[in-house]
Design a protein around this motif. Structure first.
Motif, PDB file in Angstrom:
ATOM      1  N   GLU A  49      -3.402   5.350  -0.163  1.00 42.92           N
ATOM      2  CA  GLU A  49      -4.321   4.300   0.284  1.00 42.92           C
ATOM      3  C   GLU A  49      -4.457   4.298   1.803  1.00 42.92           C
ATOM      4  O   GLU A  49      -5.561   4.151   2.327  1.00 42.92           O
ATOM      5  CB  GLU A  49      -3.823   2.929  -0.183  1.00 42.92           C
ATOM      6  CG  GLU A  49      -3.908   2.721  -1.680  1.00 42.92           C
ATOM      7  CD  GLU A  49      -3.277   1.416  -2.099  1.00 42.92           C
ATOM      8  OE1 GLU A  49      -4.047   0.466  -2.355  1.00 42.92           O
ATOM      9  OE2 GLU A  49      -2.035   1.345  -2.137  1.00 42.92           O
ATOM     10  N   MET A  53       0.846  -1.198   0.000  1.00 45.18           N
ATOM     11  CA  MET A  53       0.000   0.000   0.000  1.00 45.18           C
ATOM     12  C   MET A  53       0.876   1.241   0.000  1.00 45.18           C
ATOM     13  O   MET A  53       1.963   1.244   0.569  1.00 45.18           O
ATOM     14  CB  MET A  53      -0.863   0.020   1.269  1.00 45.18           C
ATOM     15  CG  MET A  53      -1.838  -1.114   1.372  1.00 45.18           C
ATOM     16  SD  MET A  53      -2.716  -1.109   2.947  1.00 45.18           S
ATOM     17  CE  MET A  53      -3.629   0.414   2.833  1.00 45.18           C
ATOM     18  N   ARG A 100       0.290  -4.719   2.777  1.00 50.43           N
ATOM     19  CA  ARG A 100      -1.129  -4.583   3.073  1.00 50.43           C
ATOM     20  C   ARG A 100      -1.528  -5.413   4.298  1.00 50.43           C
ATOM     21  O   ARG A 100      -2.220  -4.947   5.194  1.00 50.43           O
ATOM     22  CB  ARG A 100      -1.955  -5.012   1.853  1.00 50.43           C
ATOM     23  CG  ARG A 100      -3.450  -4.876   2.016  1.00 50.43           C
ATOM     24  CD  ARG A 100      -4.181  -5.232   0.731  1.00 50.43           C
ATOM     25  NE  ARG A 100      -3.828  -4.342  -0.358  1.00 50.43           N
ATOM     26  CZ  ARG A 100      -4.391  -3.143  -0.554  1.00 50.43           C
ATOM     27  NH1 ARG A 100      -5.331  -2.711   0.248  1.00 50.43           N
ATOM     28  NH2 ARG A 100      -4.019  -2.395  -1.562  1.00 50.43           N
TER      29      ARG A 100
END
Length: 63
Positions: A10, A6, A47
């Motif tokens: 984000e 990410m 993530r």
């Protein structure tokens, strides 16, 4: 396939904060990973690790 890493945009979107704060969050999490011996990439965070640390469930289902 979902993205494994990410970026600050984000992170900021998920945390409802500025992109600048997103970079600060990523920096802190990357410092944790580096201390554990992981290879990090500046400006990106895995993530799975992000969602684990913030206590949220990944809606995209990356394991």
């Amino acid at each position: 396939m979902s993205k494994l890493m990410m970026n600050a945009a984000e992170v900021a979107s998920i945390m409802d904060c500025s992109e600048r704060h997103g970079y600060a969050v990523i920096k802190g999490l990357n410092e944790e990973l580096k201390a554990k011996g992981y290879i990090i990439r500046a400006g990106r965070i895995p993530r799975k690790y992000f969602f684990e640390r913030v206590g949220l469930e990944d809606q995209e289902g990356v394991s």
